[in-house]
Scaffold this motif. Structure first.
Motif, PDB file in Angstrom:
ATOM      1  N   ARG A   1       0.752  -1.179  -0.513  1.00  0.00           N
ATOM      2  CA  ARG A   1      -0.094  -0.143   0.174  1.00  0.00           C
ATOM      3  C   ARG A   1       1.212   1.496   0.522  1.00  0.00           C
ATOM      4  NH1 ARG A   1      -3.888   0.758   5.168  1.00  0.00           N
ATOM      5  NH2 ARG A   1      -4.643  -1.228   4.600  1.00  0.00           N
ATOM      6  N   GLY A   2       0.384   3.182  -0.647  1.00  0.00           N
ATOM      7  CA  GLY A   2       1.129   3.613  -0.758  1.00  0.00           C
ATOM      8  C   GLY A   2       2.298   3.205  -1.697  1.00  0.00           C
ATOM      9  N   ILE A   3       2.606   2.443  -3.153  1.00  0.00           N
ATOM     10  CA  ILE A   3       3.836   2.231  -3.486  1.00  0.00           C
ATOM     11  C   ILE A   3       3.012   1.594  -4.687  1.00  0.00           C
ATOM     12  CG2 ILE A   3       5.880   0.851  -3.338  1.00  0.00           C
ATOM     13  CD1 ILE A   3       5.503   0.679  -0.579  1.00  0.00           C
ATOM     14  N   GLY A   4       3.818   2.003  -5.753  1.00  0.00           N
ATOM     15  CA  GLY A   4       3.667   2.106  -7.280  1.00  0.00           C
ATOM     16  C   GLY A   4       2.547   1.416  -7.466  1.00  0.00           C
ATOM     17  N   ALA A   5       2.368   0.815  -8.772  1.00  0.00           N
ATOM     18  CA  ALA A   5       0.776   0.268  -8.722  1.00  0.00           C
ATOM     19  C   ALA A   5      -0.374  -0.132  -8.137  1.00  0.00           C
ATOM     20  CB  ALA A   5       1.345  -1.043  -9.951  1.00  0.00           C
ATOM     21  N   SER A   6       0.214   0.203  -6.449  1.00  0.00           N
ATOM     22  CA  SER A   6      -1.372   0.072  -5.960  1.00  0.00           C
ATOM     23  C   SER A   6      -1.177   1.411  -5.335  1.00  0.00           C
ATOM     24  CB  SER A   6      -0.569  -0.551  -3.994  1.00  0.00           C
ATOM     25  OG  SER A   6      -0.411  -2.596  -4.601  1.00  0.00           O
ATOM     26  N   THR A   7      -2.301   1.463  -4.207  1.00  0.00           N
ATOM     27  CA  THR A   7      -3.365   3.277  -4.129  1.00  0.00           C
ATOM     28  C   THR A   7      -1.860   3.378  -4.173  1.00  0.00           C
ATOM     29  OG1 THR A   7      -4.872   2.006  -4.386  1.00  0.00           O
ATOM     30  CG2 THR A   7      -4.533   3.875  -3.445  1.00  0.00           C
ATOM     31  N   PRO A   8      -1.927   4.405  -4.256  1.00  0.00           N
ATOM     32  CA  PRO A   8      -0.817   4.951  -4.211  1.00  0.00           C
ATOM     33  C   PRO A   8      -0.415   6.168  -3.057  1.00  0.00           C
ATOM     34  CG  PRO A   8      -0.825   5.934  -6.240  1.00  0.00           C
ATOM     35  CD  PRO A   8      -1.984   5.340  -5.621  1.00  0.00           C
ATOM     36  N   ALA A   9       1.080   6.278  -1.866  1.00  0.00           N
ATOM     37  CA  ALA A   9       1.054   7.803  -1.456  1.00  0.00           C
ATOM     38  C   ALA A   9       1.560   8.880  -2.987  1.00  0.00           C
ATOM     39  CB  ALA A   9       2.026   7.419  -0.332  1.00  0.00           C
ATOM     40  N   GLN A  10       1.222   9.843  -2.090  1.00  0.00           N
ATOM     41  CA  GLN A  10       1.729  11.136  -3.447  1.00  0.00           C
ATOM     42  C   GLN A  10       1.853  12.401  -2.579  1.00  0.00           C
ATOM     43  OE1 GLN A  10      -0.726  11.590  -6.858  1.00  0.00           O
ATOM     44  NE2 GLN A  10      -2.812  10.424  -5.818  1.00  0.00           N
ATOM     45  N   CYS A  11       3.200  12.741  -3.007  1.00  0.00           N
ATOM     46  CA  CYS A  11       4.346  13.662  -2.709  1.00  0.00           C
ATOM     47  C   CYS A  11       3.845  14.569  -3.440  1.00  0.00           C
ATOM     48  CB  CYS A  11       5.473  13.367  -1.971  1.00  0.00           C
ATOM     49  SG  CYS A  11       4.720  12.823   0.332  1.00  0.00           S
ATOM     50  N   PRO A  12       5.040  16.159  -3.800  1.00  0.00           N
ATOM     51  CA  PRO A  12       5.339  16.924  -4.587  1.00  0.00           C
ATOM     52  C   PRO A  12       6.652  15.640  -5.356  1.00  0.00           C
ATOM     53  CG  PRO A  12       5.336  17.993  -2.862  1.00  0.00           C
ATOM     54  CD  PRO A  12       4.429  16.734  -2.118  1.00  0.00           C
ATOM     55  N   SER A  13       5.750  16.731  -6.763  1.00  0.00           N
ATOM     56  CA  SER A  13       7.597  15.955  -7.729  1.00  0.00           C
ATOM     57  C   SER A  13       7.776  16.822  -8.579  1.00  0.00           C
ATOM     58  CB  SER A  13       6.571  14.975  -9.049  1.00  0.00           C
ATOM     59  OG  SER A  13       7.848  14.537  -9.863  1.00  0.00           O
ATOM     60  N   GLY A  14       9.425  16.675  -9.477  1.00  0.00           N
ATOM     61  CA  GLY A  14       9.318  17.770 -10.445  1.00  0.00           C
ATOM     62  C   GLY A  14      10.331  19.006  -9.061  1.00  0.00           C
ATOM     63  N   ALA A  15       9.850  20.019 -10.344  1.00  0.00           N
ATOM     64  CA  ALA A  15      10.785  20.699  -9.112  1.00  0.00           C
ATOM     65  C   ALA A  15      10.540  21.377  -7.435  1.00  0.00           C
ATOM     66  CB  ALA A  15      10.183  22.043  -9.714  1.00  0.00           C
ATOM     67  N   ALA A  16       9.704  21.127  -7.272  1.00  0.00           N
ATOM     68  CA  ALA A  16       8.623  21.066  -5.792  1.00  0.00           C
ATOM     69  C   ALA A  16       9.738  19.878  -4.870  1.00  0.00           C
ATOM     70  CB  ALA A  16       7.538  20.522  -5.501  1.00  0.00           C
ATOM     71  N   ALA A  17      10.202  18.587  -5.451  1.00  0.00           N
ATOM     72  CA  ALA A  17      10.600  17.696  -4.947  1.00  0.00           C
ATOM     73  C   ALA A  17      12.359  18.142  -5.116  1.00  0.00           C
ATOM     74  CB  ALA A  17      10.114  16.440  -5.644  1.00  0.00           C
ATOM     75  N   ASP A  18      12.539  18.173  -6.147  1.00  0.00           N
ATOM     76  CA  ASP A  18      13.925  19.004  -5.973  1.00  0.00           C
ATOM     77  C   ASP A  18      14.839  19.778  -5.047  1.00  0.00           C
ATOM     78  OD1 ASP A  18      15.160  16.942  -8.236  1.00  0.00           O
ATOM     79  OD2 ASP A  18      14.896  19.216  -9.847  1.00  0.00           O
ATOM     80  N   ALA A  19      13.510  21.029  -4.449  1.00  0.00           N
ATOM     81  CA  ALA A  19      13.499  21.860  -4.152  1.00  0.00           C
ATOM     82  C   ALA A  19      13.628  21.252  -1.974  1.00  0.00           C
ATOM     83  CB  ALA A  19      12.430  23.042  -3.748  1.00  0.00           C
ATOM     84  N   TYR A  20      12.447  20.314  -2.367  1.00  0.00           N
ATOM     85  CA  TYR A  20      12.782  19.547  -0.765  1.00  0.00           C
ATOM     86  C   TYR A  20      14.542  18.560  -0.638  1.00  0.00           C
ATOM     87  CZ  TYR A  20      11.804  15.817   1.800  1.00  0.00           C
ATOM     88  OH  TYR A  20      11.829  14.601   3.014  1.00  0.00           O
ATOM     89  N   LEU A  21      14.683  18.065  -1.624  1.00  0.00           N
ATOM     90  CA  LEU A  21      15.244  17.033  -1.725  1.00  0.00           C
ATOM     91  C   LEU A  21      16.853  17.817  -1.394  1.00  0.00           C
ATOM     92  CD1 LEU A  21      14.507  14.695  -4.281  1.00  0.00           C
ATOM     93  CD2 LEU A  21      15.089  14.324  -2.056  1.00  0.00           C
ATOM     94  N   GLY A  22      16.841  18.910  -2.295  1.00  0.00           N
ATOM     95  CA  GLY A  22      18.095  20.195  -2.326  1.00  0.00           C
ATOM     96  C   GLY A  22      18.350  20.921  -0.678  1.00  0.00           C
ATOM     97  N   LEU A  23      17.026  20.434  -0.109  1.00  0.00           N
ATOM     98  CA  LEU A  23      17.296  21.548   1.781  1.00  0.00           C
ATOM     99  C   LEU A  23      18.510  20.829   2.702  1.00  0.00           C
ATOM    100  CD1 LEU A  23      14.247  20.290   3.363  1.00  0.00           C
ATOM    101  CD2 LEU A  23      14.999  23.060   2.898  1.00  0.00           C
ATOM    102  N   ASP A  24      19.228  22.095   3.224  1.00  0.00           N
ATOM    103  CA  ASP A  24      20.271  21.497   4.199  1.00  0.00           C
ATOM    104  C   ASP A  24      20.313  20.258   5.515  1.00  0.00           C
ATOM    105  OD1 ASP A  24      22.899  22.043   5.143  1.00  0.00           O
ATOM    106  OD2 ASP A  24      23.119  23.577   4.980  1.00  0.00           O
ATOM    107  N   GLY A  25      20.997  19.224   4.806  1.00  0.00           N
ATOM    108  CA  GLY A  25      20.577  18.279   5.877  1.00  0.00           C
ATOM    109  C   GLY A  25      21.166  18.204   6.811  1.00  0.00           C
ATOM    110  N   SER A  26      22.245  19.492   6.821  1.00  0.00           N
ATOM    111  CA  SER A  26      23.704  19.622   8.340  1.00  0.00           C
ATOM    112  C   SER A  26      23.422  20.556   8.075  1.00  0.00           C
ATOM    113  CB  SER A  26      24.534  18.674   8.293  1.00  0.00           C
ATOM    114  OG  SER A  26      25.583  19.334   6.489  1.00  0.00           O
ATOM    115  N   PRO A  27      22.229  20.816   9.353  1.00  0.00           N
ATOM    116  CA  PRO A  27      22.060  22.164   9.776  1.00  0.00           C
ATOM    117  C   PRO A  27      23.523  22.761  11.197  1.00  0.00           C
ATOM    118  CG  PRO A  27      20.519  21.222  10.771  1.00  0.00           C
ATOM    119  CD  PRO A  27      21.041  20.192  10.091  1.00  0.00           C
TER     120      PRO A  27
END
Length: 425
Positions: A67-93
């Motif tokens: 559940r939440g994954i792949g071809a099953s009923t998926p969890a959904q989060c931002p993709s594209g530029a919004a995901a890039d911005a999230y992944l680009g956060l400084d994780g070691s503050p």
């Protein structure tokens, strides 16, 4: 197959699970072997389609996208530029301002995941997935569960044992995940140990990083924290570089040459190889969109993780850096679930009596799941047997050890439980 969104309300809304069955190649078939590749976020359907069946030809191999994954009923989060911005956060503050920025960025991503996913976001725990697995077992007419789970798939298997001990048949849990929360040994310990093994190989083989690759990695990551590296119209940050490093480390000795070349390239100003490895981990496609891996991993992991405050995240980060001063620091503070909008599920109590035949496989050199996790998992499952595996790769079955392969096939095909103290190392 449809299953309840909330197993506590079986007559309520339903979600859909997607399955793949690879029919037995030898008749008469002996039953169904369920398989899961871990992640969380990995596709069980893809895993089943490529699962090595030598010695297991009498089984139908069934994999499902949890559940939440792949071809099953998926969890959904931002993709594209919004995901890039999230992944680009400084994780070691390094300052209170950076801590606040990281917390705010994670909270905004979490709110967007809820907006896109809806009520499913509250029902993605390992308990929910184990309950789904029991319905799959029942639907396919199996009295007891026969199962192979790798990495996070071992957590699903352990949860199944906790919930349904009288329905457990033959289980192989390969590269065990710590059953306690928080774990006694942080995951960063395994990555740091993998880096040390890689560094020793570099020193012996004359790789491009010279006799002390660990020091070169630490220096590179420090430089990237201060000055990220441009890669076309993107940027290789310390956090993304670390994701790339641990992704390649996870492939074991076979990836060491690739890692050495990628690190040497980054030192020379070319961050593309490490960024490509980081993209593979998060499921970023060349067009900038993301597969379901990012949403599936985050939503499933946070369903059970208990770190919900910046203060607790910083405390856990200090613990990680104590055992992993290079990668524990660079992987960053465990802010992933800070601000997550679903409450963490209650930990499952493991059973006091044995259920079925269970083998846990763990390798002291595993660079992803620390060997103590496998030891703790075996200790927590009464009657299970721990088998030590060789090498520096993550997951041991069909990875070059004839001994491990014989143990797995022996248990699944013939119910041959190895003796206490069995070692393939």
């Amino acid at each position: 197959m449809d299953v309840p969104l909330d197993h506590a309300a079986p007559d309520g809304p339903a979600i859909t699970l997607a399955l793949t069955r690879v029919p037995a190649s030898r008749q008469p078939a002996v039953g169904t072997l369920f398989v899961n590749p871990g992640g969380p976020g990995g596709s069980g359907r893809t895993f089943a389609a490529g699962f090595p069946t030598a010695g297991l030809e009498g089984y139908d191999i069934v994999g499902w996208d949890p559940r939440g994954i792949g071809a099953s009923t998926p969890a959904q989060c931002p993709s594209g530029a919004a995901a890039d911005a999230y992944l680009g956060l400084d994780g070691s503050p390094d300052s209170p301002e950076e801590v606040d920025a990281l917390a705010a960025g994670n909270a905004a991503f979490a709110r967007a995941c809820r907006d896109l996913t809806g009520d499913l976001i509250d029902h993605l725990s390992v308990r929910d997935t184990a309950a789904d697995l029991d319905l799959l077992r029942e639907a396919l007419g199996e009295e007891r569960l026969t199962y192979y789970g790798a990495s996070y798939g071992t957590a699903i298997g352990a949860a199944y044992v906790a919930l349904y001990p009288d329905r457990v048949g033959r289980l192989v849990l390969d590269a065990g995940v710590e059953p306690r929360r928080p774990p006694g040994v942080p995951q960063a310990f395994a990555f740091e140990s993998g880096l040390a093994a890689f560094s020793a190989w570099c020193a012996a083989s004359g790789c491009p990083l010279g006799p002390d690759a660990s020091a070169r990695v630490a220096a590179l990551l420090g430089d990237l924290d201060a000055t990220p590296l441009a890669v076309g119209d993107r940027t290789l940050t310390q956090s993304l570089a670390t994701s790339g490093i641990v992704t390649i480390l996870g492939s074991g000795e076979g990836g060491w040459s690739t890692l050495a070349d990628a690190l040497a390239a980054a030192e020379a100003g070319d961050g593309a190889p490490l960024l490509q490895a980081a993209d593979a981990q998060t499921g970023r496609r060349p067009d900038g969109t993301h597969t379901s891996m990012l949403a599936g991993f985050t939503a499933t992991y946070c369903a059970d993780d208990d770190v919900r405050s910046a203060t607790l995240a910083q405390e856990r980060w200090a613990d990680e850096q104590a055992v992993a001063p290079i990668l524990g620091h660079a992987m960053g503070s465990p802010f992933l679930c800070v601000g997550w909008t679903a409450a963490p599920a209650e930990p499952l109590p493991l059973p006091a009596t044995p259920g079925g035949e269970v083998v846990v496989i763990g390798a002291p050199g595993d660079p992803v799941t620390p060997f103590p996790w496998s030891q703790e998992l075996a200790a927590a499952l009464p009657g299970s047997v721990l088998v030590e595996a060789p090498g520096h790769g993550h997951v041991a079955f069909r990875r070059g050890s004839a001994c491990v392969d014989a143990v797995v096939v022996g248990l699944l095909a013939d119910a041959a439980v190895p003796g206490e103290g069995t070692s393939c190392a």
